[in-house]
Design a protein around this motif. Structure first.
Motif, PDB file in Angstrom:
ATOM      1  N   ASN A 215       0.842  -1.196   0.000  1.00  0.00           N
ATOM      2  CA  ASN A 215       0.000   0.000   0.000  1.00  0.00           C
ATOM      3  C   ASN A 215       0.877   1.245   0.000  1.00  0.00           C
ATOM      4  OD1 ASN A 215      -2.494  -1.479   0.268  1.00  0.00           O
ATOM      5  ND2 ASN A 215      -1.956  -1.797   2.411  1.00  0.00           N
ATOM      6  N   PHE A 216       0.449   2.242  -0.747  1.00  0.00           N
ATOM      7  CA  PHE A 216       1.148   3.525  -0.772  1.00  0.00           C
ATOM      8  C   PHE A 216       0.196   4.649  -0.390  1.00  0.00           C
ATOM      9  CE2 PHE A 216       3.993   1.152  -3.550  1.00  0.00           C
ATOM     10  CZ  PHE A 216       5.250   1.639  -3.175  1.00  0.00           C
ATOM     11  N   LYS A 217       0.717   5.599   0.363  1.00  0.00           N
ATOM     12  CA  LYS A 217       0.045   6.874   0.605  1.00  0.00           C
ATOM     13  C   LYS A 217       0.935   7.958   0.014  1.00  0.00           C
ATOM     14  CE  LYS A 217      -1.710   9.952   4.250  1.00  0.00           C
ATOM     15  NZ  LYS A 217      -1.872  10.124   5.731  1.00  0.00           N
ATOM     16  N   ILE A 218       0.425   8.653  -0.988  1.00  0.00           N
ATOM     17  CA  ILE A 218       1.202   9.671  -1.687  1.00  0.00           C
ATOM     18  C   ILE A 218       0.600  11.033  -1.372  1.00  0.00           C
ATOM     19  CG2 ILE A 218       1.969  10.525  -3.922  1.00  0.00           C
ATOM     20  CD1 ILE A 218       0.894   7.110  -4.141  1.00  0.00           C
ATOM     21  N   THR A 219       1.394  11.919  -0.805  1.00  0.00           N
ATOM     22  CA  THR A 219       0.919  13.250  -0.459  1.00  0.00           C
ATOM     23  C   THR A 219       1.648  14.288  -1.292  1.00  0.00           C
ATOM     24  OG1 THR A 219       0.472  12.578   1.818  1.00  0.00           O
ATOM     25  CG2 THR A 219       0.633  14.941   1.399  1.00  0.00           C
ATOM     26  N   ALA A 220       0.881  15.095  -1.992  1.00  0.00           N
ATOM     27  CA  ALA A 220       1.427  16.199  -2.783  1.00  0.00           C
ATOM     28  C   ALA A 220       1.138  17.507  -2.049  1.00  0.00           C
ATOM     29  CB  ALA A 220       0.807  16.218  -4.170  1.00  0.00           C
ATOM     30  N   LYS A 221       2.177  18.328  -1.857  1.00  0.00           N
ATOM     31  CA  LYS A 221       2.016  19.601  -1.151  1.00  0.00           C
ATOM     32  C   LYS A 221       2.361  20.746  -2.087  1.00  0.00           C
ATOM     33  CE  LYS A 221       3.533  22.317   2.830  1.00  0.00           C
ATOM     34  NZ  LYS A 221       4.478  22.412   3.981  1.00  0.00           N
ATOM     35  N   GLY A 222       1.384  21.661  -2.261  1.00  0.00           N
ATOM     36  CA  GLY A 222       1.599  22.823  -3.110  1.00  0.00           C
ATOM     37  C   GLY A 222       1.448  24.116  -2.326  1.00  0.00           C
ATOM     38  N   VAL A 223       0.850  25.098  -2.966  1.00  0.00           N
ATOM     39  CA  VAL A 223       0.610  26.399  -2.336  1.00  0.00           C
ATOM     40  C   VAL A 223      -0.866  26.724  -2.484  1.00  0.00           C
ATOM     41  CG1 VAL A 223       1.136  28.860  -2.359  1.00  0.00           C
ATOM     42  CG2 VAL A 223       2.953  27.195  -2.818  1.00  0.00           C
ATOM     43  N   ALA A 227      -8.767  30.385  -6.370  1.00  0.00           N
ATOM     44  CA  ALA A 227      -8.845  29.706  -7.665  1.00  0.00           C
ATOM     45  C   ALA A 227      -8.829  30.687  -8.838  1.00  0.00           C
ATOM     46  CB  ALA A 227     -10.105  28.846  -7.722  1.00  0.00           C
ATOM     47  N   ALA A 228      -9.162  31.957  -8.586  1.00  0.00           N
ATOM     48  CA  ALA A 228      -9.164  32.964  -9.650  1.00  0.00           C
ATOM     49  C   ALA A 228      -7.764  33.479  -9.954  1.00  0.00           C
ATOM     50  CB  ALA A 228     -10.074  34.127  -9.270  1.00  0.00           C
ATOM     51  N   TYR A 229      -6.805  33.164  -9.088  1.00  0.00           N
ATOM     52  CA  TYR A 229      -5.424  33.634  -9.277  1.00  0.00           C
ATOM     53  C   TYR A 229      -4.463  32.447  -9.243  1.00  0.00           C
ATOM     54  CZ  TYR A 229      -7.740  38.015  -8.125  1.00  0.00           C
ATOM     55  OH  TYR A 229      -8.585  39.077  -8.114  1.00  0.00           O
ATOM     56  N   PRO A 230      -4.571  31.564 -10.207  1.00  0.00           N
ATOM     57  CA  PRO A 230      -3.771  30.331 -10.179  1.00  0.00           C
ATOM     58  C   PRO A 230      -2.269  30.585 -10.245  1.00  0.00           C
ATOM     59  CG  PRO A 230      -4.846  30.604 -12.316  1.00  0.00           C
ATOM     60  CD  PRO A 230      -5.442  31.623 -11.398  1.00  0.00           C
ATOM     61  N   HIS A 231      -1.864  31.752 -10.796  1.00  0.00           N
ATOM     62  CA  HIS A 231      -0.430  32.038 -10.880  1.00  0.00           C
ATOM     63  C   HIS A 231       0.189  32.245  -9.499  1.00  0.00           C
ATOM     64  CE1 HIS A 231      -2.497  35.912 -10.776  1.00  0.00           C
ATOM     65  NE2 HIS A 231      -1.359  36.463 -10.355  1.00  0.00           N
ATOM     66  N   LEU A 232      -0.670  32.460  -8.487  1.00  0.00           N
ATOM     67  CA  LEU A 232      -0.172  32.632  -7.128  1.00  0.00           C
ATOM     68  C   LEU A 232      -0.225  31.321  -6.324  1.00  0.00           C
ATOM     69  CD1 LEU A 232      -1.864  36.040  -6.233  1.00  0.00           C
ATOM     70  CD2 LEU A 232       0.476  35.628  -7.069  1.00  0.00           C
ATOM     71  N   THR A 233      -0.632  30.250  -6.979  1.00  0.00           N
ATOM     72  CA  THR A 233      -0.779  28.964  -6.293  1.00  0.00           C
ATOM     73  C   THR A 233       0.090  27.894  -6.961  1.00  0.00           C
ATOM     74  OG1 THR A 233      -2.578  28.085  -7.659  1.00  0.00           O
ATOM     75  CG2 THR A 233      -3.199  29.568  -5.858  1.00  0.00           C
ATOM     76  N   LYS A 234       0.206  26.799  -6.289  1.00  0.00           N
ATOM     77  CA  LYS A 234       0.736  25.561  -6.877  1.00  0.00           C
ATOM     78  C   LYS A 234      -0.261  24.467  -6.540  1.00  0.00           C
ATOM     79  CE  LYS A 234       5.661  26.727  -6.618  1.00  0.00           C
ATOM     80  NZ  LYS A 234       6.997  26.355  -6.028  1.00  0.00           N
ATOM     81  N   ASN A 235      -0.995  24.039  -7.547  1.00  0.00           N
ATOM     82  CA  ASN A 235      -2.111  23.124  -7.298  1.00  0.00           C
ATOM     83  C   ASN A 235      -1.593  21.692  -7.134  1.00  0.00           C
ATOM     84  OD1 ASN A 235      -4.467  21.524  -7.414  1.00  0.00           O
ATOM     85  ND2 ASN A 235      -5.515  23.132  -8.579  1.00  0.00           N
ATOM     86  N   PRO A 236      -1.699  21.140  -5.915  1.00  0.00           N
ATOM     87  CA  PRO A 236      -1.201  19.782  -5.701  1.00  0.00           C
ATOM     88  C   PRO A 236      -2.033  18.724  -6.413  1.00  0.00           C
ATOM     89  CG  PRO A 236      -2.393  20.513  -3.756  1.00  0.00           C
ATOM     90  CD  PRO A 236      -2.302  21.698  -4.680  1.00  0.00           C
ATOM     91  N   LEU A 237      -3.308  19.022  -6.651  1.00  0.00           N
ATOM     92  CA  LEU A 237      -4.155  18.062  -7.340  1.00  0.00           C
ATOM     93  C   LEU A 237      -3.707  17.858  -8.783  1.00  0.00           C
ATOM     94  CD1 LEU A 237      -7.784  18.764  -6.085  1.00  0.00           C
ATOM     95  CD2 LEU A 237      -6.659  16.540  -6.192  1.00  0.00           C
ATOM     96  N   ILE A 278     -11.118  27.617  -3.763  1.00  0.00           N
ATOM     97  CA  ILE A 278      -9.816  27.531  -3.108  1.00  0.00           C
ATOM     98  C   ILE A 278      -9.000  26.423  -3.756  1.00  0.00           C
ATOM     99  CG2 ILE A 278      -8.588  26.934  -0.980  1.00  0.00           C
ATOM    100  CD1 ILE A 278     -10.794  28.173   0.616  1.00  0.00           C
ATOM    101  N   VAL A 279      -7.788  26.768  -4.142  1.00  0.00           N
ATOM    102  CA  VAL A 279      -6.822  25.744  -4.535  1.00  0.00           C
ATOM    103  C   VAL A 279      -6.241  25.183  -3.231  1.00  0.00           C
ATOM    104  CG1 VAL A 279      -4.596  25.301  -5.622  1.00  0.00           C
ATOM    105  CG2 VAL A 279      -6.273  26.803  -6.740  1.00  0.00           C
ATOM    106  N   PRO A 280      -6.378  23.872  -2.964  1.00  0.00           N
ATOM    107  CA  PRO A 280      -5.932  23.332  -1.683  1.00  0.00           C
ATOM    108  C   PRO A 280      -4.403  23.282  -1.589  1.00  0.00           C
ATOM    109  CG  PRO A 280      -6.602  21.547  -3.118  1.00  0.00           C
ATOM    110  CD  PRO A 280      -6.932  22.817  -3.841  1.00  0.00           C
ATOM    111  N   GLU A 281      -3.935  23.184  -0.365  1.00  0.00           N
ATOM    112  CA  GLU A 281      -2.492  23.079  -0.142  1.00  0.00           C
ATOM    113  C   GLU A 281      -1.994  21.646  -0.355  1.00  0.00           C
ATOM    114  OE1 GLU A 281       0.767  24.295   3.267  1.00  0.00           O
ATOM    115  OE2 GLU A 281      -1.073  23.285   3.897  1.00  0.00           O
ATOM    116  N   ARG A 282      -2.830  20.669   0.039  1.00  0.00           N
ATOM    117  CA  ARG A 282      -2.401  19.270  -0.007  1.00  0.00           C
ATOM    118  C   ARG A 282      -3.424  18.396  -0.736  1.00  0.00           C
ATOM    119  NH1 ARG A 282       1.537  17.885   3.967  1.00  0.00           N
ATOM    120  NH2 ARG A 282       2.044  19.661   5.315  1.00  0.00           N
TER     121      ARG A 282
END
Length: 411
Positions: A215-223, A227-237, A278-282
């Motif tokens: 089994n694996f648990k994979i966690t991606a962490k962004g910023v 959602a209207a300003y995607p250039h200020l985020t890093k979408n982990p999804l 909201i673009v989530p962090e994780r």
């Protein structure tokens, strides 16, 4: 013809206990000391839902001791286990059986035709939780071993290892028994695990190996951000979906000599985010890989870690991986042991069983490090279902198969 009474559970409104007539075994075959079908019913009446012992191991230990077996309770961290041996420790030829008496919960008991712990027999069918998986298998090899005990050669021994932790975490069951055996200088030469192995009828299949499971648990962490300003985020999804897309685009392999292709299944993707702007962090994904002998735990961890590093470099989203391997793949190569069991099954059922490594995991994954091991048992059609049940004669047939295997092994 003999008659005996079946007693429903207290509180069951199925009427008074009824005497049910059962045909004796074929007159050409002497009856065993213990009727495996009757013992199955008795074991079902022990409510041994993991991790409860429920009286099942107490019942078996009493029968084995009365037959001259040396027995030991090898309980660890509250998990009940039983070791039994007939014959000298360290005997040159020591045949082992392994199984479990713990069962999964019955679910909604009102949905059952007969109470799940009644062990009632109706029209030649025994009903109850564990009837298939696998109190019947334990009853069959216990009956065969007790019957064989009187005929053991001087250089022979029988070992039974029975756990109450196969349906649970499997940390303190067969593993604990094997640890105890190593400390005590106990050794099996070969072992049969009595798990259900046949898909639809007796004789179809025996298991000579199993795939591994990790089994694996994979966690991606962004910023996180708007959602209207995607250039200020890093979408982990987005990064995680890309990662999973690469993983699932191609099969892991094409199969090997004894194994079907490995399988990878994504089982969950979650962010905990219920807001659309909201673009989530994780973001976290869960996946399971059932792998053949083309892979190992280490090779799969490396493969998934290297891919994560590649996606991380491309997206700026960081990845962490957690892995939990519950068993590696193994195979018992065809040879004298496999050939003996296969020949006996073919003679008793009229069907030469397919040698298979299909299905999930079993405690054979632990025993394979101790001695050659295979699995042969009943038809698994009703495992874990409401109205789990087994034909009584099928249990007796399995006991006869085990007894014939022992005859062949010690002859």
């Amino acid at each position: 013809m003999r008659r005996f009474c079946r007693h429903p559970l207290a509180g069951w409104k199925g009427g008074q206990p009824k005497c049910i007539a059962l045909e004796n075994q074929s007159q050409s075959e002497p009856a065993m000391n213990i009727d495996a079908a009757d013992l199955t019913a008795q074991l079902i009446r022990c409510p041994s839902v993991t991790p409860e012992e429920g009286g099942a191991l107490v019942l078996l230990e009493g029968l084995l001791r009365a037959a001259g077996f040396e027995t030991h309770r090898v309980d660890r961290n509250g998990t009940p286990n039983l070791f039994a041996r007939k014959g000298a420790k360290g005997a040159a030829r020591t045949f082992g059986f392994n199984g479990h008496t713990d069962v999964v919960p019955p679910g909604n008991e009102a949905s059952w035709t007969h109470p799940p712990f009644s062990g009632v027999e109706v029209d030649g069918v025994i009903w109850g939780r564990g009837a298939t998986d696998m109190k019947s298998g334990v009853a069959a090899f216990t009956a065969a071993a007790i019957d064989m005990a009187k005929d053991l050669p001087g250089d022979g021994a029988l070992i039974l290892t029975i756990t109450g932790d196969e349906e649970g975490p499997s940390k303190d069951g067969t593993v604990a028994l094997l640890d105890w055996m190593k400390a005590q200088g106990e050794q099996m030469s070969v072992c049969i695990v009595g798990e259900p192995s046949n898909p639809t009828k007796m004789g179809e299949m025996m298991k000579i190996g199993r795939r591994g499971s990790i089994n694996f648990k994979i966690t991606a962490k962004g910023v996180q951000g708007h959602a209207a300003y995607p250039h200020l985020t890093k979408n982990p999804l987005h990064a995680l979906i890309r990662y999973l897309g690469v993983l699932t685009a191609e099969p892991l392999d094409q199969g090997t000599a004894h194994f079907e292709p490995s399988g990878l299944q994504v089982t969950s993707i979650d962010t905990g985010n219920k807001t659309t702007n909201i673009v989530p962090e994780r973001a976290t994904a869960l996946l399971n890989i059932r792998f053949n002998d083309a892979h190992s735990e280490a090779s799969l961890v490396t493969r998934l870690t290297d891919l994560a590093a590649t996606i991380e470099a491309e997206t700026g989203v960081s990845f962490t991986l957690e892995a939990d391997c519950s068993g590696t793949s193994f195979v018992t190569e065809p040879g004298p042991f496999v050939d003996l069991v296969r020949a006996v099954v073919a003679r008793e059922t009229g069907i030469t069983p397919k040698l298979s490594t299909s299905g999930g995991t079993s405690d054979a994954r632990f025993i394979q490090n101790h001695c050659p091991v295979l699995e042969y048992g009943l038809v698994g059609r009703f495992m874990h279902e409401v109205d789990e049940r087994v034909p009584a004669e099928q249990v007796r047939q399995l006991a006869r198969i085990y007894r014939s295997v022992l005859d062949g092994y010690f002859s």
